[in-house]
Write a protein that holds these residues in place. Structure first.
Motif, short mmCIF file in Angstrom:
data_model
loop_
_atom_site.label_atom_id
_atom_site.label_comp_id
_atom_site.label_asym_id
_atom_site.label_seq_id
_atom_site.Cartn_x
_atom_site.Cartn_y
_atom_site.Cartn_z
N THR A 30 17.95 42.88 34.21
CA THR A 30 18.07 44.32 34.44
C THR A 30 19.03 44.59 35.59
OG1 THR A 30 16.12 44.28 35.85
CG2 THR A 30 15.78 44.87 33.55
N GLY A 31 19.78 45.67 35.46
CA GLY A 31 20.73 46.05 36.48
C GLY A 31 22.11 45.43 36.33
N GLN A 32 22.22 44.45 35.48
CA GLN A 32 23.50 43.76 35.31
C GLN A 32 24.43 44.53 34.37
OE1 GLN A 32 24.43 40.80 37.03
NE2 GLN A 32 22.63 41.56 38.13
N ARG A 33 25.65 44.01 34.26
CA ARG A 33 26.68 44.59 33.40
C ARG A 33 27.20 43.51 32.46
NH1 ARG A 33 31.13 48.43 33.81
NH2 ARG A 33 32.99 47.57 32.84
N VAL A 34 27.41 43.90 31.19
CA VAL A 34 27.94 42.94 30.22
C VAL A 34 29.06 43.61 29.43
CG1 VAL A 34 25.75 41.70 30.00
CG2 VAL A 34 26.30 43.55 28.40
N LEU A 87 32.92 46.85 24.34
CA LEU A 87 31.82 47.75 24.67
C LEU A 87 31.22 47.26 25.98
CD1 LEU A 87 29.95 50.12 23.75
CD2 LEU A 87 28.50 48.39 22.68
N ASN A 88 31.26 48.10 26.98
CA ASN A 88 30.75 47.75 28.30
C ASN A 88 29.40 48.42 28.52
OD1 ASN A 88 33.22 46.36 29.36
ND2 ASN A 88 34.10 48.36 28.91
N LEU A 89 28.42 47.62 28.88
CA LEU A 89 27.06 48.11 29.12
C LEU A 89 26.72 47.81 30.57
CD1 LEU A 89 25.43 46.47 25.95
CD2 LEU A 89 26.66 48.65 26.07
N SER A 90 26.39 48.83 31.34
CA SER A 90 26.13 48.62 32.75
C SER A 90 24.73 49.10 33.12
CB SER A 90 27.17 49.35 33.60
OG SER A 90 27.10 50.74 33.38
N SER A 91 24.30 48.71 34.33
CA SER A 91 22.96 49.06 34.84
C SER A 91 21.92 48.84 33.75
CB SER A 91 22.94 50.51 35.31
OG SER A 91 23.90 50.73 36.31
N THR A 145 19.75 40.43 25.08
CA THR A 145 18.38 40.41 25.59
C THR A 145 18.43 40.67 27.08
OG1 THR A 145 17.70 38.81 23.91
CG2 THR A 145 16.26 39.09 25.83
N VAL A 146 17.74 41.72 27.51
CA VAL A 146 17.68 42.07 28.92
C VAL A 146 16.29 41.73 29.44
CG1 VAL A 146 17.97 43.89 30.63
CG2 VAL A 146 19.34 43.93 28.54
#
Lengths: 112, 116
Positions: free
Chosen positions: A15-19, A76-80, A110-111
């Motif tokens: 959690t909190g990371q960016r991918v 596609l950038n996914l953050s926080s 998977t977060v």
């Protein structure tokens, strides 16, 4: 083989990371669509790019962003990241003349 | 805005029996309609599409669907189910045809199981 390539196939993060998820469309296809598939939400349309420009937006969170590059690949950038972002993310490309979507095999996020 | 409703999240039929998967759509403009199939651990692939030509559309693997404007339906059928038909099926609608500005919205899916 649909001709659409997605990387990575699996990704585990906290959690909190960016991918960043990457998609290479079929050769010659100008449109790239992103979808999120989860058990409780089904297949949700996120965003559509055509030849580098955003053309349609769906239920995409502000923490998510996407772009399509001159070579037509898309990211596609996914953050926080939150636990609820765990899902299968699909990219699809289409030829303008047929409307058929060609899907990649997805990136499973998977977060933890 | 367009939407799709698939009735029945899970349908189970016997091998050799008729398959009927239901889809109703809502669209403010003449719709373009699709059925996709997803096998385990794979992406979706197109079964068939409605392009406003013939109302009865034939697809791959013996599936067909009939567009009924009066009922806003686009149900998927197959006369005789095979074990290999077990998969998740998605109905989808686009309200802008094949335009570059289109959204393609999917239903929630129907899981088809085949009993021996």
């Amino acid at each position: 083989d649909s001709g659409v390539t997605q990387t990575p196939k699996h990704l585990i993060t906290a959690t909190g990371q960016r991918v960043t998820l990457r998609c290479s469309p079929r050769s010659g296809d100008l449109s790239v669509y992103w979808y999120q598939q989860s058990l409780d939400q089904g297949l949700q349309f996120l965003i559509h790019y055509y030849n580098g420009e955003e053309r349609a937006k769906g239920n995409i969170l502000e923490r998510f962003s996407a772009q399509q590059f001159p070579d037509l690949h898309s990211e596609l950038n996914l953050s926080s990241l939150e636990l609820g972002d765990s899902a299968l993310y699909f990219c699809a490309s289409s030829a303008r003349t047929t409307g058929e979507l060609f899907f990649g095999e997805g990136s499973r996020l998977t977060v933890l | 805005a367009q939407s799709v409703t698939q009735l029945g999240s899970h349908v189970s039929v016997s091998e050799g029996a008729l398959v009927l998967l239901r889809c109703n759509y809502s669209s403010s403009v003449p719709p373009y309609l699709f059925w996709y199939v997803q096998y385990p651990n794979q992406g979706l692939q197109l079964l068939l599409k409605y392009t406003s030509a013939a109302t009865l559309v034939k697809g791959i693997n013996g599936f067909e669907a009939e567009f009924k404007k009066s009922e806003t339906s686009f149900h998927l059928t197959k006369p005789s189910a095979h074990m290999s038909d077990a998969a998740e099926y998605f109905c989808a609608v686009s309200d802008a045809g094949y335009s570059s500005a289109s959204k393609i919205i999917f239903g929630s899916g129907t899981r088809l199981s085949i009993r021996p």
